[in-house]
Motif scaffolding. Sequence first.
Motif, short mmCIF file in Angstrom:
data_model
loop_
_atom_site.label_atom_id
_atom_site.label_comp_id
_atom_site.label_asym_id
_atom_site.label_seq_id
_atom_site.Cartn_x
_atom_site.Cartn_y
_atom_site.Cartn_z
N LYS A 1 -31.88 24.69 45.43
CA LYS A 1 -30.90 25.76 45.30
C LYS A 1 -29.57 25.38 45.96
O LYS A 1 -28.50 25.75 45.48
CB LYS A 1 -31.45 27.06 45.88
N ARG A 2 -29.64 24.63 47.04
CA ARG A 2 -28.40 24.14 47.65
C ARG A 2 -27.68 23.18 46.70
O ARG A 2 -26.45 23.17 46.62
CB ARG A 2 -28.70 23.44 48.99
N HIS A 3 -28.46 22.38 46.01
CA HIS A 3 -27.89 21.46 45.01
C HIS A 3 -27.19 22.24 43.90
O HIS A 3 -26.05 21.92 43.54
CB HIS A 3 -29.00 20.59 44.45
N ARG B 1 -23.92 23.81 45.11
CA ARG B 1 -22.81 22.85 45.23
C ARG B 1 -22.15 22.59 43.88
O ARG B 1 -20.93 22.44 43.79
CB ARG B 1 -23.31 21.55 45.85
N ILE B 2 -22.97 22.55 42.84
CA ILE B 2 -22.42 22.35 41.49
C ILE B 2 -21.57 23.54 41.09
O ILE B 2 -20.45 23.40 40.56
CB ILE B 2 -23.57 22.14 40.49
N PHE B 3 -22.07 24.74 41.33
CA PHE B 3 -21.33 25.98 41.03
C PHE B 3 -20.04 26.04 41.85
O PHE B 3 -18.97 26.37 41.34
CB PHE B 3 -22.24 27.17 41.35
N SER B 4 -20.13 25.68 43.12
CA SER B 4 -18.96 25.72 44.01
C SER B 4 -17.91 24.70 43.59
O SER B 4 -16.71 24.98 43.65
CB SER B 4 -19.41 25.45 45.44
N ALA B 5 -18.34 23.51 43.18
CA ALA B 5 -17.39 22.48 42.79
C ALA B 5 -16.53 22.91 41.61
O ALA B 5 -15.36 22.52 41.49
CB ALA B 5 -18.14 21.19 42.45
N GLN B 6 -17.09 23.75 40.74
CA GLN B 6 -16.36 24.20 39.55
C GLN B 6 -15.56 25.47 39.81
O GLN B 6 -14.43 25.62 39.33
CB GLN B 6 -17.34 24.43 38.40
N ILE C 1 -29.72 29.80 36.03
CA ILE C 1 -30.64 30.72 36.73
C ILE C 1 -30.11 31.03 38.13
O ILE C 1 -30.14 32.18 38.57
CB ILE C 1 -32.05 30.11 36.80
N PHE C 2 -29.60 30.00 38.81
CA PHE C 2 -29.04 30.22 40.14
C PHE C 2 -27.83 31.15 40.07
O PHE C 2 -27.68 32.07 40.89
CB PHE C 2 -28.63 28.89 40.76
N ILE C 3 -26.95 30.92 39.09
CA ILE C 3 -25.73 31.73 38.97
C ILE C 3 -26.08 33.18 38.62
O ILE C 3 -25.45 34.11 39.14
CB ILE C 3 -24.80 31.13 37.90
N ARG C 4 -27.07 33.38 37.77
CA ARG C 4 -27.49 34.74 37.43
C ARG C 4 -27.97 35.48 38.68
O ARG C 4 -27.62 36.64 38.90
CB ARG C 4 -28.63 34.70 36.39
N ASP C 5 -28.75 34.80 39.49
CA ASP C 5 -29.23 35.41 40.72
C ASP C 5 -28.08 35.71 41.67
O ASP C 5 -28.05 36.75 42.33
CB ASP C 5 -30.24 34.47 41.38
N PHE C 6 -27.13 34.80 41.73
CA PHE C 6 -25.94 34.96 42.57
C PHE C 6 -25.20 36.25 42.20
O PHE C 6 -24.86 37.06 43.07
CB PHE C 6 -25.04 33.74 42.37
N TYR C 7 -24.98 36.47 40.91
CA TYR C 7 -24.24 37.65 40.46
C TYR C 7 -25.09 38.92 40.57
O TYR C 7 -24.57 40.00 40.86
CB TYR C 7 -23.75 37.46 39.03
N THR C 8 -26.38 38.80 40.35
CA THR C 8 -27.26 39.97 40.48
C THR C 8 -27.21 40.52 41.90
O THR C 8 -27.09 41.74 42.10
CB THR C 8 -28.71 39.60 40.11
#
Length: 289
Positions: A36-38, A41-46, A80-87
Amino acid sequence: MFGFLFKRSPTVDERLETHWKILLMRGYSDQTIRLKRHYSRIFSAQFGNRRIDKINRIELKQWLLERAENTPSHTRCVLIFIRDFYTEAMIDGVIEHSPAEYIKLPTVEVRRKRLTEDEFLRTYARVPENHFFRRALELAITTGQRRADIEKMSAEHVWDGYLHIIQHKGQKKHPKRIALPLSLKSPLLDKNLGEIIEQCLRESQGKTLLQNKHKKPVSRSQLSVLFQDYRDNPDKIGEPSFHEIRSLAERTYKKIGIDTQTLLGHKHQKMTDIYNDTRGLPEYKKLIL
């Protein structure tokens, strides 16, 4: 002009600080946290410096689709990570709508080949005799365990003629416990589990049975990479992975009548384990040869 002040929504990076506190409270395994940290980082970089309410569905979908062209399965995990982030952000009242809610990625059909006995033996033969990865292959085909369980195997887990294993996959609170007899021998090798462990202990200098050339515990990623390097068609997509040794072990043992359900630590059809609960420390279920 009215003097109302409207609080801006946080940026992705700002909200990730809060999101991590939420994730750490869920009791995930260390491996899941690393993944999830990985993804974060991908989401954050963009989008790290972007306000989360200013990222729209179209640009998010376009970015994900472009990634999915080269890494479809990996990108699905990022989504899936981003969906959880926004939820979680919606639950906290930070935003009203999630741009990731209706995004769908193309379905990817994964057809990884099963590992055959001949393929395993050819791979095994390519590994130098004193290389730690040769011991890893021997442990994998003899025990039928997952990478995560193999990397943790230690001399401390051997007593009373058995190798004791606590399987953690998907069972953090109530892990499966099995004990494999040191006399267990794969039909594909000329040595039993006890002999393999003895050789591991002669070659290693620490607690874990497997150590790399730097005398550090072997990681599951090292096992996967080395298997790809030594196997047939190392660069071809869809070829068997290290995990396929588990399936091969089950198939070879089943032919000679070994109880593979106990070997692999799979659940029983009935509720026998519940009624056999000692109401104390859980017992190891021994594989009987």
